[in-house]
Write a protein that holds these residues in place. Sequence first.
Motif, mmCIF file in Angstrom:
data_model
loop_
_atom_site.group_PDB
_atom_site.id
_atom_site.type_symbol
_atom_site.label_atom_id
_atom_site.label_comp_id
_atom_site.label_asym_id
_atom_site.label_seq_id
_atom_site.Cartn_x
_atom_site.Cartn_y
_atom_site.Cartn_z
ATOM 1 N N LEU A 72 12.931 5.616 -10.369
ATOM 2 C CA LEU A 72 12.873 4.491 -9.444
ATOM 3 C C LEU A 72 11.694 4.606 -8.494
ATOM 4 O O LEU A 72 10.934 3.661 -8.304
ATOM 5 C CB LEU A 72 14.179 4.389 -8.649
ATOM 6 C CG LEU A 72 15.401 3.935 -9.439
ATOM 7 C CD1 LEU A 72 16.665 4.089 -8.612
ATOM 8 C CD2 LEU A 72 15.235 2.501 -9.917
ATOM 9 N N THR A 73 11.549 5.765 -7.886
ATOM 10 C CA THR A 73 10.457 5.939 -6.929
ATOM 11 C C THR A 73 9.195 6.487 -7.594
ATOM 12 O O THR A 73 8.089 6.183 -7.159
ATOM 13 C CB THR A 73 10.895 6.866 -5.783
ATOM 14 O OG1 THR A 73 11.375 8.092 -6.332
ATOM 15 C CG2 THR A 73 11.992 6.218 -4.956
ATOM 16 N N GLY A 74 9.366 7.264 -8.621
ATOM 17 C CA GLY A 74 8.211 7.877 -9.281
ATOM 18 C C GLY A 74 7.268 6.871 -9.901
ATOM 19 O O GLY A 74 6.063 7.107 -10.004
ATOM 20 N N ALA A 75 7.793 5.729 -10.325
ATOM 21 C CA ALA A 75 6.942 4.708 -10.945
ATOM 22 C C ALA A 75 5.871 4.223 -9.973
ATOM 23 O O ALA A 75 4.737 3.936 -10.370
ATOM 24 C CB ALA A 75 7.807 3.537 -11.418
ATOM 25 N N TYR A 76 6.217 4.150 -8.704
ATOM 26 C CA TYR A 76 5.251 3.703 -7.697
ATOM 27 C C TYR A 76 4.106 4.714 -7.586
ATOM 28 O O TYR A 76 2.932 4.353 -7.578
ATOM 29 C CB TYR A 76 5.952 3.528 -6.348
ATOM 30 C CG TYR A 76 5.142 2.722 -5.361
ATOM 31 C CD1 TYR A 76 5.393 1.374 -5.177
ATOM 32 C CD2 TYR A 76 4.120 3.307 -4.611
ATOM 33 C CE1 TYR A 76 4.661 0.628 -4.265
ATOM 34 C CE2 TYR A 76 3.382 2.568 -3.706
ATOM 35 C CZ TYR A 76 3.657 1.230 -3.542
ATOM 36 O OH TYR A 76 2.916 0.503 -2.649
ATOM 37 N N TYR A 77 4.462 5.996 -7.497
ATOM 38 C CA TYR A 77 3.444 7.048 -7.387
ATOM 39 C C TYR A 77 2.569 7.098 -8.629
ATOM 40 O O TYR A 77 1.354 7.279 -8.535
ATOM 41 C CB TYR A 77 4.082 8.419 -7.172
ATOM 42 C CG TYR A 77 4.918 8.510 -5.930
ATOM 43 C CD1 TYR A 77 4.431 8.097 -4.697
ATOM 44 C CD2 TYR A 77 6.207 9.009 -5.984
ATOM 45 C CE1 TYR A 77 5.208 8.176 -3.559
ATOM 46 C CE2 TYR A 77 6.995 9.096 -4.847
ATOM 47 C CZ TYR A 77 6.498 8.680 -3.638
ATOM 48 O OH TYR A 77 7.261 8.760 -2.522
ATOM 49 N N ALA A 78 3.180 6.963 -9.792
ATOM 50 C CA ALA A 78 2.418 7.012 -11.042
ATOM 51 C C ALA A 78 1.387 5.890 -11.082
ATOM 52 O O ALA A 78 0.248 6.101 -11.510
ATOM 53 C CB ALA A 78 3.361 6.932 -12.238
ATOM 54 N N SER A 79 1.762 4.722 -10.629
ATOM 55 C CA SER A 79 0.807 3.606 -10.580
ATOM 56 C C SER A 79 -0.340 3.931 -9.635
ATOM 57 O O SER A 79 -1.516 3.730 -9.965
ATOM 58 C CB SER A 79 1.497 2.321 -10.123
ATOM 59 O OG SER A 79 2.419 1.895 -11.082
ATOM 60 N N ALA A 80 -0.003 4.457 -8.464
ATOM 61 C CA ALA A 80 -1.038 4.792 -7.483
ATOM 62 C C ALA A 80 -1.985 5.843 -8.031
ATOM 63 O O ALA A 80 -3.201 5.748 -7.852
ATOM 64 C CB ALA A 80 -0.391 5.266 -6.184
#
Length: 194
Positions: free
Chosen positions: A159-167
């Motif tokens: 859930l939260t890791g997807a945001y970091y991966a995009s960044a």
Amino acid sequence: MASAPQPGRPRDPEIDYRVLAIARDHLATRGYEAMSLAAVAAEAGTTRQAVYRRWPTKADLATAAIAAMSRAAERTPTDDPYADLLRELRAYANGVGRPGGVSLVGTMLVDATDPQLVALYRERIVTPRRDQLRAILERAREGELIDADADIDAVLPMLTGAYYASALAGITPADDWAARTAALAWRALGGEAR
């Protein structure tokens, strides 16, 4: 029974507010390593001693400043776990999407990072967020809105890791990131598409 009066002057909540706001600004513009309690105190118009009484270490001040932005307590559960999940992911994206948000998270992954900073960051920021997301998904499971054997433990970091991966990939998460992530996770857990 009333508690005994504390010695000295009562704490000024305005100082707390100013110091935390300035600390957040320093974190965003200068980063953790360059943040100085003395500089924060001076800009807040108070003394280093006043800051140290409230936050004895730089790690304590930094994590308190970030945690103070949280409005999680205001996001009380509703009877719609999916809407709660979406609301929580939007709040997360707003928080980590602030200037310096993703880079501060990256600091937590560096081996040389102050262990106290990492421990306090996990305690004050990461764990409450994960607990909130877990509670939402557990309510969905109890309400039979997702599969009884849904693998919540596997979905939580996604859930939260997807945001970091995009960044990390240099991709600015789209405005509808929270909605798309909630829908994907919900379906992966056996929930009906919303």
